[in-house]
Design a protein around this motif. Sequence first.
Motif, PDB file in Angstrom:
ATOM      1  N   GLN A   1       0.838  -1.198   0.000  1.00 29.93           N
ATOM      2  CA  GLN A   1       0.000   0.000   0.000  1.00 29.93           C
ATOM      3  C   GLN A   1       0.876   1.252   0.000  1.00 29.93           C
TER       4      GLN A   1
ATOM      5  N   TYR B   1      -6.314   8.378  -3.018  1.00 31.31           N
ATOM      6  CA  TYR B   1      -7.115   7.181  -2.761  1.00 31.31           C
ATOM      7  C   TYR B   1      -7.724   6.641  -4.047  1.00 31.31           C
TER       8      TYR B   1
ATOM      9  N   ARG C   1      -6.546   3.126  -5.743  1.00 32.81           N
ATOM     10  CA  ARG C   1      -7.564   2.077  -5.742  1.00 32.81           C
ATOM     11  C   ARG C   1      -7.651   1.333  -7.073  1.00 32.81           C
TER      12      ARG C   1
ATOM     13  N   LEU D   1      -4.923  -1.158  -6.201  1.00 29.43           N
ATOM     14  CA  LEU D   1      -5.246  -1.899  -4.979  1.00 29.43           C
ATOM     15  C   LEU D   1      -6.693  -1.608  -4.586  1.00 29.43           C
ATOM     16  N   PRO D   2      -7.627  -2.325  -5.174  1.00 34.64           N
ATOM     17  CA  PRO D   2      -9.045  -1.971  -5.017  1.00 34.64           C
ATOM     18  C   PRO D   2      -9.541  -2.036  -3.575  1.00 34.64           C
ATOM     19  N   ASN D   3      -8.844  -2.777  -2.710  1.00 36.84           N
ATOM     20  CA  ASN D   3      -9.344  -2.946  -1.347  1.00 36.84           C
ATOM     21  C   ASN D   3      -8.734  -1.988  -0.336  1.00 36.84           C
ATOM     22  N   ILE D   4      -7.872  -1.105  -0.789  1.00 36.14           N
ATOM     23  CA  ILE D   4      -7.242  -0.175   0.152  1.00 36.14           C
ATOM     24  C   ILE D   4      -8.310   0.747   0.738  1.00 36.14           C
ATOM     25  N   SER D   5      -8.112   1.132   1.969  1.00 35.32           N
ATOM     26  CA  SER D   5      -9.107   2.007   2.600  1.00 35.32           C
ATOM     27  C   SER D   5      -8.592   3.429   2.694  1.00 35.32           C
TER      28      SER D   5
ATOM     29  N   THR E   1      -6.197   4.134   5.491  1.00 40.28           N
ATOM     30  CA  THR E   1      -4.816   3.739   5.223  1.00 40.28           C
ATOM     31  C   THR E   1      -4.103   4.808   4.411  1.00 40.28           C
TER      32      THR E   1
END
Lengths: 125, 125
Positions: B6, B27, B31, B34-38, B41
């Motif tokens: 990340q 973001y 994304r 890394l589609p699941n990054i929040s 984070t």
Amino acid sequence: MRLTKQRKVILEKLKSTTSHPSAVEVYDTVRKELPNISLGTVYRNLDILSREGLIQKIETCGEQKRFDGIPEPHLHVICTDCGRGRDVHQELNLKMEELTRVKTDFKITGVRLELLGVCPECDRS
Amino acid sequence: MRLTKQRKVILEKLKSTTSHPSAVEVYDTVRKELPNISLGTVYRNLDILSREGLIQKIETCGEQKRFDGIPEPHLHVICTDCGRGRDVHQELNLKMEELTRVKTDFKITGVRLELLGVCPECDRS
DNA sequence: CTATCTGCAAAACATTTGCTGAGCA
DNA sequence: TGCTCAGCAAATGTTTTGCAGATAG
């Protein structure tokens, strides 16, 4: 623009301090005199007063905006510890002429300049 | 500081643009990879990376903070219409020496200086 | 292995806005 | 009396944080 009592008190409090209070701090001060005033009203009036040129909205950094009863542009020092600002009544030698020589495709209209430092209170601790 | 994937992608994206994206814009870009990054984070990492000196958190005004992949201090122009910034690779003639002559009880440590203007896109409309 | 980091969701702030009733001019 | 404004509350936007499970080194 009407001169309501809320607007009058907000303006008055802002003119009688040099501490550049935030909207919430203005709210707290004004509430001592007008206990029923709402925060929304304070925000609305600070916005109107600064658009009318009676006060100055300090577009300063990071944290929330602060307001200055002196509408004329002047220099501020900001404490990097506590975020408090103070007026500096002194000109820095930065000429507008120099700004027009900057190589960019933006149409330059001004500068935003503030000094950074540590205030006496924070310096002690 | 660990080099998680990340963190790696955030840093990489920031280094490969000059547009000073906001946290949410970073973001959105990250994304795609890394589609699941929040979003949390992203905020946490932007903060860590700037504290470590790998990027720069632009303490600019009013709106949300923006981030710059270039950690070295340099001048920015901000569009007063859309809030977008651009780098200016040119020094203004403002000497630190002059700052120390400012009459204040603050300990002066620096300046925050940015140019204001209108970007070509906003100028057209 | 274990300290650091992630994702998620909720919380914390700052600020704006829609609405209805109040009050300045 | 009419138009602007106040109070209230809900909405919005940004950033932070607590927690439990994942992972870099």
